[in-house]
Each structure stands twice: as C-alpha cells, then as structure tokens.
Design an enzyme around this catalytic site. Structure first.
Site, mmCIF file in Angstrom:
data_model
loop_
_atom_site.group_PDB
_atom_site.id
_atom_site.type_symbol
_atom_site.label_atom_id
_atom_site.label_comp_id
_atom_site.label_asym_id
_atom_site.label_seq_id
_atom_site.Cartn_x
_atom_site.Cartn_y
_atom_site.Cartn_z
ATOM 1 N N LYS A 1 -18.230 19.186 -9.131
ATOM 2 C CA LYS A 1 -19.347 19.794 -8.399
ATOM 3 C C LYS A 1 -20.668 19.225 -8.935
ATOM 4 O O LYS A 1 -21.001 18.085 -8.647
ATOM 5 C CB LYS A 1 -19.235 21.317 -8.460
ATOM 6 C CG LYS A 1 -18.023 21.818 -7.660
ATOM 7 C CD LYS A 1 -17.914 23.310 -7.556
ATOM 8 C CE LYS A 1 -16.835 23.694 -6.553
ATOM 9 N NZ LYS A 1 -15.638 24.268 -7.158
ATOM 10 N N HIS B 1 -19.206 26.783 -10.396
ATOM 11 C CA HIS B 1 -20.432 26.828 -9.585
ATOM 12 C C HIS B 1 -21.650 27.170 -10.434
ATOM 13 O O HIS B 1 -22.634 27.710 -9.908
ATOM 14 C CB HIS B 1 -20.295 27.852 -8.455
ATOM 15 C CG HIS B 1 -19.457 27.383 -7.302
ATOM 16 N ND1 HIS B 1 -19.907 26.456 -6.384
ATOM 17 C CD2 HIS B 1 -18.200 27.707 -6.930
ATOM 18 C CE1 HIS B 1 -18.948 26.245 -5.479
ATOM 19 N NE2 HIS B 1 -17.907 26.981 -5.792
ATOM 20 N N SER C 1 -18.540 31.877 -4.987
ATOM 21 C CA SER C 1 -18.981 30.829 -4.070
ATOM 22 C C SER C 1 -19.316 31.328 -2.676
ATOM 23 O O SER C 1 -20.005 30.638 -1.934
ATOM 24 C CB SER C 1 -17.910 29.748 -3.980
ATOM 25 O OG SER C 1 -16.727 30.301 -3.446
HETATM 26 C C1 LIG Z 1 -14.137 24.328 -7.036
HETATM 27 C C2 LIG Z 1 -13.595 25.352 -7.945
HETATM 28 C C3 LIG Z 1 -12.447 25.130 -8.689
HETATM 29 C C4 LIG Z 1 -11.619 23.879 -8.532
HETATM 30 O O1 LIG Z 1 -12.216 22.814 -9.164
HETATM 31 P P1 LIG Z 1 -11.552 21.353 -8.984
HETATM 32 O O2 LIG Z 1 -12.026 20.618 -10.176
HETATM 33 O O3 LIG Z 1 -12.066 20.833 -7.690
HETATM 34 O O4 LIG Z 1 -10.083 21.557 -8.969
HETATM 35 C C5 LIG Z 1 -12.031 26.096 -9.575
HETATM 36 N N1 LIG Z 1 -12.710 27.258 -9.712
HETATM 37 C C6 LIG Z 1 -13.813 27.521 -8.995
HETATM 38 C C7 LIG Z 1 -14.537 28.815 -9.186
HETATM 39 C C8 LIG Z 1 -14.289 26.589 -8.082
HETATM 40 O O5 LIG Z 1 -15.361 26.853 -7.359
#
Ligand SMILES: *Cc1c(COP(=O)(O)O)cnc(C)c1O
Length: 413
Positions: free
Chosen positions: A255, A224, A196
């Site tokens: 996301k 992502h 990210s």
């Molecule tokens: C955002 C993210 C998470 C967490 O996801 P949530 O559903 O918000 O708990 C886990 N792993 C990665 C790589 C992320 O970018």
C-alpha cells in the site's frame, strides 16, 4: 475433464451477475499513479492505496533496478534454506526501527503475515478477541488457529452485550469479552489499525489500557496506516500515543510503502524468533524478491528522513474533506485519507452510488461505489482515497466533478 463442477459454477456465476455482485476488472494501461490511463483515456485515480504516491516514485524504481543488478532477480528458495540475503536482514532492521519494535520477519504479503501470526502462538487454552470488522486475512489467520474466539462489536470498548450498529448482529464490547476470557492462559486482542471501509482509526489507546487491565497482548494490522498515520508516519500507535505498548504489528508493503508486494510481522525478539521456526507461510513459501526488498528499503529511508510526503497527504486530505463537507456531501468526519461519501440518505441509494461513480469516470475521475454485501444495507458509498501523489489541482478537479455530478443527480442544490 470433469464437467459437473463447470455446470454448477456457470449457474453460480450467473447468480452473482443477476445480483450485481459479479466482480470484473478495469484494465489500466499505464503505471499506477495520480494520473492513469483507462481504455486509452487519461483519468485521475482516487481509489488506490497509493497513499504516499510511492507506487511509481522514481527513487523506488531506481532502487528496484539497482537491487536486481546487485542481488539478482529471484532467490528460488525459502528464507531458511538459501533464500536470505543481507538486504532481507537490512529491511527487517529498518522496519523494526521505523515501527519502534524489537524485531521483524518478512512475508510475501500481509495476508500471509496474518495467516502466520496466530497459530504458532495460541492454542485451545488461549483466547483471541477480535474486532467484528477486521480484515479478511485476520479472520482467516484466526481460523487456522485453535484458540477460543471472541468477536467484539466494531470499536466498542465497553463491558456490554448489545446489537452492533456496524454489522447489525448481536455481540459484545471488548471489556465484556476480556472478562469472559479471564481464565484462559494467554489473551490476544486483534484489530485493524485503520478500517478500510469507513477510514475510522482503532482506539488503540483505550485498547492498550484494557489490555493492561486484563493482562492481554495487542496485535494490530497497520496495512492502512504504516507510513502516514501519526506525526512521523509510524502508524496508529503513534497517532494514538501508544508507541511501545503494542505487542505485535503486521503490515504490508503493498500500500503506502511502494505498493508492490510483501508484508511483515514485528514484535518482541522471542515472538519473531518463534515465527522463524514455526510460521508456516514463512517456512514453506519463497523469499521476497530483491527488487521489492530494495525498493521497500528506499521507501522507509525516504519516510525516515523527512515527513514531507505524509504532511502533503494530510494537507490534501484536509482540503478534500473540508470542501466536500462544505459542498453538502455526507462524509463521516475523521483524519484518514480514506474518505467515504455516504449515499444512505437518498432514495435508491445503491443505484445512485453506482451511477455517480460512472458519471465521475466520464468527468475523468476514477472512484468506486461500494454496496451490499461489501458494506451493510443503506451504507452505500463512494470511497475516495487521497494520495500525496495528488497535486492541489487534482484534488480541486475531483471536488469540482463531485459537485457537478451531485447537482446533475439531484443530491446537491
Ligand atoms: C490490504 C490488507 C492486507 C493484505 O495485504 P497484502 O500485502 O496485499 O496481502 C491485510 N490486512 C489489511 C488490513 C489490509 O488492508
């Protein structure tokens, strides 16, 4: 009332403020979207994980309303007692099909999915081999598990031992770690699909080849990536041409898939069955709410029936990356809608990045600056995230504002 810790934390919090590490929240007074309202003022949002513009999509909102009417508000139960509805099974089937995996189990978040996935599978005789820049939730999940641990330098596939350029720490390449772990019972490689901070995409083709050579499993976190990477948006495995070769995929619904909450683990039937029996965040935490399940089903239906949204995201990303590079900004090349604009080559780069982001907000563009310790020293940046919710005019407005502020701050001629 115990006051000792309050006094202690006051000092610690002040320390964070002095070091400019204190996190405060900007308050949004509108739904999430390309256009949002901050402090009563309309601005364009370029820092959400709303990659496909589904966060406030009318079809998803409608699906959420309908599911509340059909299946209620909440379950007041974990899945295995009385918290599983037909729609939970339907969503698990749809995710499996979308990702090309055998079976899927839902969680309240991907943080929980990553917290759940390692401990039931791996013990002291086993090895986890993990990328140095993996997400915090993978790191925590590994901490909960008793397996032996190897950390490989970010993205380094080689049989070497040297200092990692991304972290500045001494470390090893993936193949070296696999060799060292050869006497373990099971080996599992764990990686983010897309990282990210830089928007770089794991070399999953090379990782799968090494996994085959050294008899290891591959676990990839697609938070992502799911919904937009690859020709039909299935994720990193599609982008790198290794669909069917990855053992375990974790991902989030928080996301690209609507942005509310929820996550999942997908994999072979035996692994998912084992998770239903052993994964603690599944056994001891509540079911995903019907509204979220209904809207996520709708998101997957939309993405399965047409590539329109991920195609639009790809066009928007190309436009932004090309024009910003042409304008003279320092952008790490790539395909991901995460676009970091690097400030390291300018004097006093941390302050410059923060000043830049503030001026952008004055121009009506909401972006955020990242400095140490979120990113390594000298890697200060503004991280832009492109969305299919942006129209061409939004992208052009952002580029124009970047150019204007870039000139004002002496970065561009
Ligand atoms: C955002 C993210 C998470 C967490 O996801 P949530 O559903 O918000 O708990 C886990 N792993 C990665 C790589 C992320 O970018």
């Amino acid at each position: 009332m115990h006051n000792k810790i309050k006094e202690y934390l006051k000092g610690e919090l002040k320390g964070l403020q002095d070091q400019k590490l204190y996190k405060s929240e900007r308050i949004i007074e509108s739904p999430q979207g390309a256009e949002i309202i901050v402090k009563g003022k309309k601005c364009l949002n370029f820092c959400a994980n709303n990659y496909l513009g589904l966060s406030s999509h009318p079809d998803l909102i409608k699906a959420a309303h309908e599911e509340i009417d059909r299946r209620g508000y909440g379950l007041s139960s974990v899945r295995f007692i009385c918290g599983t509805q037909d729609i939970h099974k339907e969503l698990e089937r749809k995710i499996s099909e979308f990702l090309g995996m055998e079976d899927t189990i839902l969680f309240s978040s991907c943080f929980d999915a990553n917290g759940a996935v390692f401990e039931p599978l791996l013990g002291p005789d086993d090895a986890i081999i993990t990328d140095a820049l993996n997400h915090a939730s993978i790191i925590d999940g590994i901490r909960l598990c008793k397996a032996q641990r190897w950390i490989y330098n970010h993205g380094d596939m080689r049989d070497v031992e040297e200092v990692d350029k991304s972290t500045g720490k001494a470390g090893k390449g993936l193949e070296r770690c696999l060799k060292e772990a050869k006497n373990c019972r099971f080996r599992m490689i764990a990686t983010d699909g897309s990282f990210s901070m830089d928007g770089d995409i794991a070399k999953l083709d090379e990782i799968c080849a090494l996994a085959e050579k050294y008899d290891a499993m591959v676990m990839v976190d697609e938070s992502h990536s799911t919904g937009f990477l690859g020709k039909t948006g299935r994720g990193t495995h599609e982008y790198r041409g290794v669909m069917g070769k990855v053992d375990i995929i974790t991902t989030t619904f928080g996301k690209a898939l609507g942005g509310a909450s929820g996550g999942s683990i997908s994999g072979p039937k035996e692994i998912i069955d084992w998770m239903r029996n052993k994964a603690r965040p599944y056994l001891f935490s509540n079911s995903v709410a019907p509204a979220v399940v209904g809207a996520t089903i709708k998101a997957i239906d939309l993405l399965s029936s047409s590539t329109e949204l991920r195609d639009k995201l790809e066009r928007n990303t190309k436009l932004f990356r090309t024009e910003m590079t042409k304008a003279g900004f320092d952008i790490v090349p790539g395909d991901h809608p995460i676009v970091p604009i690097m400030f390291g080559k300018y004097p006093d780069c941390s302050k410059l990045a923060v000043d830049f982001a503030n001026k952008m907000l004055e121009e009506g563009i909401y972006v955020t600056a990242f400095s140490f310790p979120v990113v390594p020293k000298g890697k200060d940046r503004i991280r832009v995230q492109i969305s299919a919710g942006h129209e061409t005019k939004h992208i052009e407005q952002a580029i124009a504002a970047f150019k204007k502020v870039g000139k004002e701050l002496g970065m561009l001629k």
